[in-house]
Design an enzyme around this catalytic site. Structure first.
Site, PDB file in Angstrom:
ATOM      1  N   GLU A  31       1.467  -4.743 -21.414  1.00 11.60           N
ATOM      2  CA  GLU A  31       2.587  -5.578 -21.603  1.00 11.60           C
ATOM      3  C   GLU A  31       2.158  -7.120 -21.872  1.00 11.60           C
ATOM      4  OE1 GLU A  31       6.248  -5.074 -20.006  1.00 11.60           O
ATOM      5  OE2 GLU A  31       7.273  -6.621 -20.611  1.00 11.60           O
ATOM      6  N   HIS A  36       7.777 -14.599 -25.397  1.00 13.68           N
ATOM      7  CA  HIS A  36       7.352 -13.542 -25.994  1.00 13.68           C
ATOM      8  C   HIS A  36       6.958 -13.927 -27.431  1.00 13.68           C
ATOM      9  CE1 HIS A  36       7.367 -10.353 -23.193  1.00 13.68           C
ATOM     10  NE2 HIS A  36       8.547 -10.633 -22.683  1.00 13.68           N
ATOM     11  N   LYS A  43      12.581  -3.008 -12.818  1.00 12.94           N
ATOM     12  CA  LYS A  43      11.690  -2.799 -13.659  1.00 12.94           C
ATOM     13  C   LYS A  43      10.737  -3.807 -13.930  1.00 12.94           C
ATOM     14  CE  LYS A  43       9.524  -2.419 -17.843  1.00 12.94           C
ATOM     15  NZ  LYS A  43       8.681  -3.534 -18.693  1.00 12.94           N
ATOM     16  N   ASP A  71      -2.078   5.493  -7.085  1.00 11.53           N
ATOM     17  CA  ASP A  71      -0.952   6.347  -7.495  1.00 11.53           C
ATOM     18  C   ASP A  71       0.330   5.809  -7.846  1.00 11.53           C
ATOM     19  OD1 ASP A  71       0.934   8.136  -8.245  1.00 11.53           O
ATOM     20  OD2 ASP A  71       0.371   9.855  -6.955  1.00 11.53           O
TER      21      ASP A  71
HETATM   22  P1  NAD Z   1      -7.792  12.090   0.562  1.00  7.11           P
HETATM   23  O1  NAD Z   1      -7.304  13.382   1.033  1.00  7.11           O
HETATM   24  O2  NAD Z   1      -8.520  12.022  -0.672  1.00  7.11           O
HETATM   25  O3  NAD Z   1      -8.246  11.148   1.398  1.00  7.11           O
HETATM   26  C1  NAD Z   1      -7.390  10.917   2.670  1.00  7.11           C
HETATM   27  C2  NAD Z   1      -8.421  11.325   3.753  1.00  7.11           C
HETATM   28  O4  NAD Z   1      -9.576  10.622   3.886  1.00  7.11           O
HETATM   29  C3  NAD Z   1      -7.852  11.487   5.219  1.00  7.11           C
HETATM   30  O5  NAD Z   1      -7.137  12.867   5.272  1.00  7.11           O
HETATM   31  C4  NAD Z   1      -9.086  11.094   6.110  1.00  7.11           C
HETATM   32  O6  NAD Z   1      -9.867  12.560   6.527  1.00  7.11           O
HETATM   33  C5  NAD Z   1     -10.280  10.420   5.135  1.00  7.11           C
HETATM   34  N1  NAD Z   1     -10.287   9.167   5.780  1.00  7.11           N
HETATM   35  C6  NAD Z   1     -11.553   8.492   5.694  1.00  7.11           C
HETATM   36  N2  NAD Z   1     -11.296   7.478   6.094  1.00  7.11           N
HETATM   37  C7  NAD Z   1     -10.011   6.956   6.076  1.00  7.11           C
HETATM   38  C8  NAD Z   1      -9.463   6.021   6.499  1.00  7.11           C
HETATM   39  N3  NAD Z   1      -9.752   4.635   6.945  1.00  7.11           N
HETATM   40  N4  NAD Z   1      -7.968   5.997   6.677  1.00  7.11           N
HETATM   41  C9  NAD Z   1      -7.424   7.049   6.351  1.00  7.11           C
HETATM   42  N5  NAD Z   1      -8.176   8.442   5.667  1.00  7.11           N
HETATM   43  C10 NAD Z   1      -9.297   8.066   5.888  1.00  7.11           C
HETATM   44  O7  NAD Z   1      -6.257  11.380  -0.152  1.00  7.11           O
HETATM   45  P2  NAD Z   1      -4.745  11.186   0.317  1.00  7.11           P
HETATM   46  O8  NAD Z   1      -4.587   9.713   0.386  1.00  7.11           O
HETATM   47  O9  NAD Z   1      -4.396  11.962   1.304  1.00  7.11           O
HETATM   48  O10 NAD Z   1      -4.201  11.613  -1.130  1.00  7.11           O
HETATM   49  C11 NAD Z   1      -4.006  10.808  -2.261  1.00  7.11           C
HETATM   50  C12 NAD Z   1      -3.830  11.622  -3.522  1.00  7.11           C
HETATM   51  O11 NAD Z   1      -2.805  12.422  -3.562  1.00  7.11           O
HETATM   52  C13 NAD Z   1      -3.524  10.618  -4.539  1.00  7.11           C
HETATM   53  O12 NAD Z   1      -4.494  10.910  -5.555  1.00  7.11           O
HETATM   54  C14 NAD Z   1      -2.131  11.185  -5.237  1.00  7.11           C
HETATM   55  O13 NAD Z   1      -2.078  10.923  -6.549  1.00  7.11           O
HETATM   56  C15 NAD Z   1      -2.313  12.538  -4.854  1.00  7.11           C
HETATM   57  N6  NAD Z   1      -0.842  13.264  -4.524  1.00  7.11           N
HETATM   58  C16 NAD Z   1       0.252  12.635  -4.687  1.00  7.11           C
HETATM   59  C17 NAD Z   1       1.527  13.497  -4.501  1.00  7.11           C
HETATM   60  C18 NAD Z   1       2.491  12.732  -4.294  1.00  7.11           C
HETATM   61  O14 NAD Z   1       2.670  11.423  -4.195  1.00  7.11           O
HETATM   62  N7  NAD Z   1       4.143  13.383  -4.215  1.00  7.11           N
HETATM   63  C19 NAD Z   1       1.370  14.891  -4.147  1.00  7.11           C
HETATM   64  C20 NAD Z   1       0.021  15.449  -4.045  1.00  7.11           C
HETATM   65  C21 NAD Z   1      -0.987  14.507  -4.408  1.00  7.11           C
END
Ligand code: NAD
Length: 415
Positions: free
Chosen positions: A82, A370, A256, A272
């Site tokens: 945008e 705009h 928004k 995300d």
């Molecule tokens: P992930 O599981 O890829 O990474 C998290 C993991 O990284 C932790 O569990 C830990 O083991 C490790 N880690 C290493 N260094 C760390 C640090 N400094 N701090 C914390 N953890 C560390 O990712 P995530 O963040 O658990 O999940 C994010 C993904 O899930 C996104 O892609 C999102 O789009 C997706 N997702 C979102 C939803 C929702 O929002 N409702 C649902 C399902 C999946």
């Protein structure tokens, strides 16, 4: 025969995928070639990130300037389509006296739904009696998170009455440190569910993070001095704010505008944005009425004070933050070491963006700005290049006649 039923699209080589899309949409050679062009996110990376990849979708990446957050100068990357968003945020930041922001601890909620409880109170008691055991079991599965100082912290339980009977809802509170946390939390919820079934005799159904991250919020505030803004503009902004605070139709658009900046920075860092969006809007409606995510007031000096508060589930590890090459560079550009610091910058961006919109709307209106950009787009569409774009856009703006037809006429030398 056209069909959308394509089996194992993801197993086909890229050329074949493109050929399928080309045939399905009757694309020209040129269009197909465009799809085959990859930017920094090459096909291999994109293909690992999501399913059925056939191309990538570039967005402009703009630099929001003039931000000072918690005393540190920051440049904020905005991935957004945008016009005016980047300029507005930069201008609002320039006028502000710097942002102070504070993120809470990064505690996310994992929800576990229990059905079939004969006695909900008894089921809740059984879970709470074993809270420590369950937290231990949850943490056993993510030693990395625990090593970084995070982990499951607490269980909360309540009963909800629905038309399909009473249900027990458990909240597993997890400190996810620098992760967005969805995978980490979902895995923990699934891990402890068999134990919960045994303890309660209930059946566990949904096990999923809540995007309404009320324990993981961020606040940012700033002041716009009356000498910079003008006393009348402050009055107009306060009137505009009251409109949003008392009218959902306006509050929706108000929020928004906030998300224009927040999403742009969230996307630029590979995070995300749907999670942040969902959390923001649910938070805005927490009091039973949909409200603005910002607040404004005039302080004793007559300056304008602005504040924002919203949930902010962002990660610096996991998700696309570490796989998208441009996201990684953007995180480096931001110079943040923790997800909390990133949240503090992005909340400040949301406040700046909101202020810019309110200021423009309550004073000169947003169309003026705009239209200048719109005129440029029209000139480009008409085929103008280089300096001619600005000349033609300028003339159309002056004439208050902005269209591709007029741009073409000017190019052809018509008065
Ligand atoms: P992930 O599981 O890829 O990474 C998290 C993991 O990284 C932790 O569990 C830990 O083991 C490790 N880690 C290493 N260094 C760390 C640090 N400094 N701090 C914390 N953890 C560390 O990712 P995530 O963040 O658990 O999940 C994010 C993904 O899930 C996104 O892609 C999102 O789009 C997706 N997702 C979102 C939803 C929702 O929002 N409702 C649902 C399902 C999946």
């Amino acid at each position: 025969m056209k069909t959308s039923k394509i089996s194992k699209f993801y197993e086909k080589p890229l050329e074949e995928r493109l050929a399928i899309v080309k045939e399905f949409a009757s694309l020209t050679e040129e269009e197909t070639e465009q799809l085959g062009k990859y930017g920094a996110l090459g096909f291999e990376t994109a293909n690992r990130m999501i399913e059925n990849v056939y191309s990538t979708f570039p967005l402009p990446l703009g630099l929001a300037t003039n931000f000072t957050v918690n005393g540190r100068e920051v440049l904020v990357p905005f991935a957004v389509e945008e016009p005016s968003v980047v300029a507005a945020a930069s201008n609002a930041a320039k006028m502000s006296s710097g942002f102070e922001a504070k993120a809470s601890e990064p505690v996310m909620i994992g929800q576990i739904q229990l059905v079939g409880a004969k006695d909900a109170k008894k089921a809740i008691k059984a879970v709470m009696k074993n809270e420590k055991l369950l937290l231990g079991k949850a943490n056993e599965g993510d030693s990395t998170l625990v090593k970084f100082g995070g982990g499951a912290r607490k269980i909360e339980a309540r009963e909800i009455r629905t038309k399909r009977g009473a249900m027990v809802i458990l909240h597993l509170l997890v400190d996810v440190r620098d992760a967005m946390g969805a995978n980490a939390v979902n895995t923990m919820c699934e891990r402890i569910s068999p134990m919960i079934e045994e303890m309660t005799g209930c059946e566990t159904r949904l096990k999923i993070i809540s995007n309404l991250a009320v324990h993981r919020t961020v606040k940012a505030k700033t002041i716009w001095k009356k000498e910079v803004l003008g006393e009348q503009a402050i009055e107009h902004i306060l009137d505009a704010y009251e409109f949003a605070a008392n009218d959902e139709y306006r509050a929706c658009t108000h929020n928004k505008g906030i998300m224009n900046g927040i999403d742009a920075a969230v996307i630029a860092t590979g995070n995300d944005f749907r999670a942040v969006e969902a959390g923001a809007h649910a938070y805005a409606a927490m009091e039973g009425k949909y409200r603005p995510l910002t607040k404004y007031r005039k302080n004793r000096n007559g300056d304008l004070e602005g504040e924002i508060e919203l949930p902010m589930a962002l990660g610096l590890v996991g998700g696309a933050t570490k796989t998208h090459p441009i996201a990684k560079i953007n995180v480096k550009l931001l110079g943040v070491k923790t997800a909390g610091e990133l949240a503090e910058i992005i909340a400040s961006v949301g406040l700046a963006q909101n202020f810019a919109a309110l200021r423009a709307l309550a004073n000169e209106g947003i169309q003026k700005g705009h239209m200048r950009l719109h005129a440029k787009n029209m000139a480009i569409t008409a085929g103008a290049k280089g300096e001619r774009i600005d000349e033609i856009a300028g003339q159309m703006a002056e004439e208050k006649n902005i269209s591709v037809t007029r741009a073409k006429e000017i190019m052809e030398g018509k008065k």
